[in-house]
Design a protein around this motif. Structure first.
Motif, PDB file in Angstrom:
ATOM      1  N   LEU A  16       3.629  -1.104  -5.068  1.00 50.34           N
ATOM      2  CA  LEU A  16       2.560  -1.765  -5.814  1.00 50.34           C
ATOM      3  C   LEU A  16       1.323  -1.874  -4.933  1.00 50.34           C
ATOM      4  N   GLU A  17       0.161  -1.535  -5.507  1.00 50.65           N
ATOM      5  CA  GLU A  17      -1.074  -1.602  -4.741  1.00 50.65           C
ATOM      6  C   GLU A  17      -1.426  -3.049  -4.440  1.00 50.65           C
ATOM      7  N   GLU A  18      -1.772  -3.292  -3.190  1.00 52.57           N
ATOM      8  CA  GLU A  18      -2.111  -4.637  -2.750  1.00 52.57           C
ATOM      9  C   GLU A  18      -3.449  -5.060  -3.336  1.00 52.57           C
ATOM     10  N   ASN A  19      -3.525  -6.285  -3.782  1.00 49.06           N
ATOM     11  CA  ASN A  19      -4.773  -6.799  -4.342  1.00 49.06           C
ATOM     12  C   ASN A  19      -5.864  -6.832  -3.274  1.00 49.06           C
ATOM     13  N   GLY A  20      -7.038  -6.407  -3.632  1.00 47.08           N
ATOM     14  CA  GLY A  20      -8.181  -6.558  -2.735  1.00 47.08           C
ATOM     15  C   GLY A  20      -8.593  -5.300  -2.020  1.00 47.08           C
ATOM     16  N   THR A  21      -7.648  -4.388  -1.710  1.00 45.19           N
ATOM     17  CA  THR A  21      -8.000  -3.170  -0.996  1.00 45.19           C
ATOM     18  C   THR A  21      -7.239  -2.002  -1.591  1.00 45.19           C
ATOM     19  N   SER A  22      -7.973  -1.023  -2.133  1.00 46.60           N
ATOM     20  CA  SER A  22      -7.304   0.154  -2.674  1.00 46.60           C
ATOM     21  C   SER A  22      -6.738   0.985  -1.530  1.00 46.60           C
ATOM     22  N   GLY A  23      -5.632   1.672  -1.815  1.00 47.54           N
ATOM     23  CA  GLY A  23      -5.017   2.535  -0.813  1.00 47.54           C
ATOM     24  C   GLY A  23      -3.879   1.893  -0.051  1.00 47.54           C
ATOM     25  N   ILE A  24      -3.648   0.585  -0.221  1.00 50.64           N
ATOM     26  CA  ILE A  24      -2.559  -0.099   0.477  1.00 50.64           C
ATOM     27  C   ILE A  24      -1.488  -0.459  -0.546  1.00 50.64           C
ATOM     28  N   TYR A  25      -0.286   0.049  -0.332  1.00 49.30           N
ATOM     29  CA  TYR A  25       0.814  -0.156  -1.260  1.00 49.30           C
ATOM     30  C   TYR A  25       1.982  -0.845  -0.553  1.00 49.30           C
ATOM     31  N   GLN A  26       2.571  -1.803  -1.231  1.00 49.59           N
ATOM     32  CA  GLN A  26       3.711  -2.538  -0.686  1.00 49.59           C
ATOM     33  C   GLN A  26       4.972  -2.155  -1.448  1.00 49.59           C
ATOM     34  N   LEU A  27       6.044  -1.827  -0.716  1.00 50.97           N
ATOM     35  CA  LEU A  27       7.338  -1.622  -1.322  1.00 50.97           C
ATOM     36  C   LEU A  27       8.008  -2.979  -1.510  1.00 50.97           C
ATOM     37  N   PRO A  28       9.126  -3.075  -2.246  1.00 56.41           N
ATOM     38  CA  PRO A  28       9.808  -4.369  -2.420  1.00 56.41           C
ATOM     39  C   PRO A  28      10.010  -5.083  -1.094  1.00 56.41           C
ATOM     40  N   PHE A  29       9.890  -6.389  -1.103  1.00 54.58           N
ATOM     41  CA  PHE A  29       9.839  -7.198   0.111  1.00 54.58           C
ATOM     42  C   PHE A  29      11.001  -6.926   1.057  1.00 54.58           C
ATOM     43  N   THR A  30      12.198  -6.750   0.541  1.00 53.49           N
ATOM     44  CA  THR A  30      13.376  -6.564   1.391  1.00 53.49           C
ATOM     45  C   THR A  30      13.242  -5.336   2.290  1.00 53.49           C
ATOM     46  N   LEU A  31      12.473  -4.354   1.863  1.00 52.72           N
ATOM     47  CA  LEU A  31      12.348  -3.120   2.633  1.00 52.72           C
ATOM     48  C   LEU A  31      11.384  -3.238   3.814  1.00 52.72           C
ATOM     49  N   HIS A  32      10.546  -4.282   3.834  1.00 53.08           N
ATOM     50  CA  HIS A  32       9.607  -4.474   4.954  1.00 53.08           C
ATOM     51  C   HIS A  32       8.786  -3.202   5.202  1.00 53.08           C
ATOM     52  N   THR A  33       8.271  -2.624   4.153  1.00 57.39           N
ATOM     53  CA  THR A  33       7.588  -1.335   4.286  1.00 57.39           C
ATOM     54  C   THR A  33       6.327  -1.307   3.429  1.00 57.39           C
ATOM     55  N   GLY A  34       5.284  -0.719   3.998  1.00 58.25           N
ATOM     56  CA  GLY A  34       4.054  -0.483   3.259  1.00 58.25           C
ATOM     57  C   GLY A  34       3.607   0.958   3.439  1.00 58.25           C
ATOM     58  N   ILE A  35       2.913   1.485   2.458  1.00 57.25           N
ATOM     59  CA  ILE A  35       2.362   2.846   2.521  1.00 57.25           C
ATOM     60  C   ILE A  35       0.845   2.746   2.421  1.00 57.25           C
ATOM     61  N   ILE A  36       0.156   3.349   3.383  1.00 57.60           N
ATOM     62  CA  ILE A  36      -1.306   3.374   3.344  1.00 57.60           C
ATOM     63  C   ILE A  36      -1.752   4.793   3.016  1.00 57.60           C
ATOM     64  N   VAL A  37      -2.365   4.949   1.855  1.00 59.17           N
ATOM     65  CA  VAL A  37      -2.897   6.248   1.430  1.00 59.17           C
ATOM     66  C   VAL A  37      -4.338   6.304   1.918  1.00 59.17           C
ATOM     67  N   ILE A  38      -4.546   6.979   3.025  1.00 61.87           N
ATOM     68  CA  ILE A  38      -5.810   6.906   3.764  1.00 61.87           C
ATOM     69  C   ILE A  38      -7.002   7.349   2.933  1.00 61.87           C
ATOM     70  N   HIS A  39      -6.834   8.387   2.139  1.00 62.55           N
ATOM     71  CA  HIS A  39      -7.975   8.910   1.379  1.00 62.55           C
ATOM     72  C   HIS A  39      -8.352   8.028   0.195  1.00 62.55           C
ATOM     73  N   GLN A  40      -7.555   7.007  -0.087  1.00 65.25           N
ATOM     74  CA  GLN A  40      -7.908   6.056  -1.134  1.00 65.25           C
ATOM     75  C   GLN A  40      -8.606   4.814  -0.581  1.00 65.25           C
ATOM     76  N   LEU A  41      -8.655   4.683   0.732  1.00 69.58           N
ATOM     77  CA  LEU A  41      -9.267   3.502   1.331  1.00 69.58           C
ATOM     78  C   LEU A  41     -10.770   3.497   1.086  1.00 69.58           C
ATOM     79  N   PRO A  42     -11.357   2.346   0.857  1.00 67.33           N
ATOM     80  CA  PRO A  42     -12.815   2.286   0.702  1.00 67.33           C
ATOM     81  C   PRO A  42     -13.508   2.657   2.009  1.00 67.33           C
ATOM     82  N   VAL A  43     -14.668   3.276   1.891  1.00 65.36           N
ATOM     83  CA  VAL A  43     -15.416   3.691   3.084  1.00 65.36           C
ATOM     84  C   VAL A  43     -16.219   2.498   3.583  1.00 65.36           C
TER      85      VAL A  43
END
Length: 327
Positions: A124-151
């Protein structure tokens, strides 16, 4: 198959940014299968400097970083999470009471990611910043899609790990930063080392992928800008040294004559020293060391304009350099 130099660049780059803030381990081995975590960061303090922007927000607690040059795959994600769980299990064996919020958090850095893969991971994309995605909490994992980050300045240090136009724009922003920024110079140095590695492989007739050829073209303007800055510093240092020498000579031989001679000599010495340092750095990168034969041709090399000797140092073999400049 030769590993793409960007892998080493990403590890060295993250180490450069994070080592002042805590312990950084690269290629940390896990289990008997000899697998490695690219970067494991353990903070020394809870206060992270604001100049790292979004990257600083990611390292206010222990974190693993797995940067990918190419778009991440499902298997890449599974492999990274597997390594995270192995690390966490080892920590819990040593300290069964370790709180959940002190277990390392995994950040997967990828230039792009398909919506299908993100959906499959329940990211799920984190509120406030595009390009940052959080997996379910138990997994302790996030995915940052660099080309979606605001400049923005806050995302700069992550966008440098992108590719193509995204990375190029980030490097241009880096060049425009104040010269006294704590990470500008060392980061640019890592970029030049990456370029030198790619140029060396090309000079040795090692086939390069299209991505690597594009990266050479992308980084070359950055390198030339760096060279211009180094030359300008040489001129400024030469002027400063010339003024000092001129004042000293002025006491003995007359202020006017001393200033003139000191300025000329200081300017020449400052420029020559910068050119010599550039040549020695390129020779060291190309051939791992500067043997006595190579050292004898340095004076001949620096007698050429920088726009002439730099391409020669990046493309000619050791034997070709010796033949050309010993003639």
């Amino acid at each position: 198959m030769t590993r793409f130099p960007h892998d080493d660049f990403a590890k060295n780059y993250l180490t450069e940014l994070l080592s002042p803030l805590g312990e950084v381990q690269t290629e940390h081995p896990i289990s008997s299968e000899i697998r490695y975590v690219d970067v494991w960061f353990i903070p020394r303090t809870s206060t992270i400097p604001h100049h790292l922007g979004l990257l600083g927000n990611l390292v206010n607690h222990s974190a693993l970083f797995e940067p990918f040059r190419n778009p991440v795959t499902r298997q890449n994600i599974r492999s990274c999470i597997n390594k995270l769980f192995t690390i966490q299990e080892g920590l819990l064996r040593d300290n069964r009471s370790l709180p959940e919020n002190e277990l390392p958090y995994l950040w997967i850095l990828t230039p792009t990611a398909s919506s299908a893969i993100l959906e499959d991971c329940a990211a799920l994309e984190e509120n406030g910043t595009s390009g940052i995605y959080q997996l379910p909490f138990t997994l302790h994992t996030g995915i940052i899609v660099i080309h979606q980050l605001p400049v923005t300045p806050e995302t700069l240090w992550l966008r440098i790990l992108g590719r193509g136009r995204v990375q190029q724009q980030a490097l241009e922003e880096l060049q425009r930063m104040p010269s006294d920024h704590p990470h500008r110079e060392n980061t640019l140095e890592l970029v030049y080392n990456l370029l030198a590695q790619l140029e060396m492989r090309r000079a040795q007739d090692e086939p390069l992928e299209t991505e690597e050829e594009e990266l050479i073209m992308q980084l070359s303007p950055v390198y030339l800008q760096r060279l211009e800055e180094a030359t300008q510093r040489g001129v400024e240092q030469g002027l400063e040294r010339g003024l000092e020498q001129g004042l000293e000579r002025g006491i003995e031989q007359g202020l006017e004559r001393g200033l003139e001679q000191g300025l000329e000599r200081g300017l020449e010495q400052g420029t020559q020293q910068e050119r010599r340092a550039t040549v020695e750095s390129l020779l060291q990168t190309r051939f791992n060391s500067i043997d006595p034969q190579l050292r004898t041709i340095i004076d001949s090399i620096i007698s050429l304009p920088s726009q002439e000797f730099i391409p020669l140092l990046l493309t000619l073999s050791r034997e070709e350099l010796l033949e050309r400049f010993n003639a």
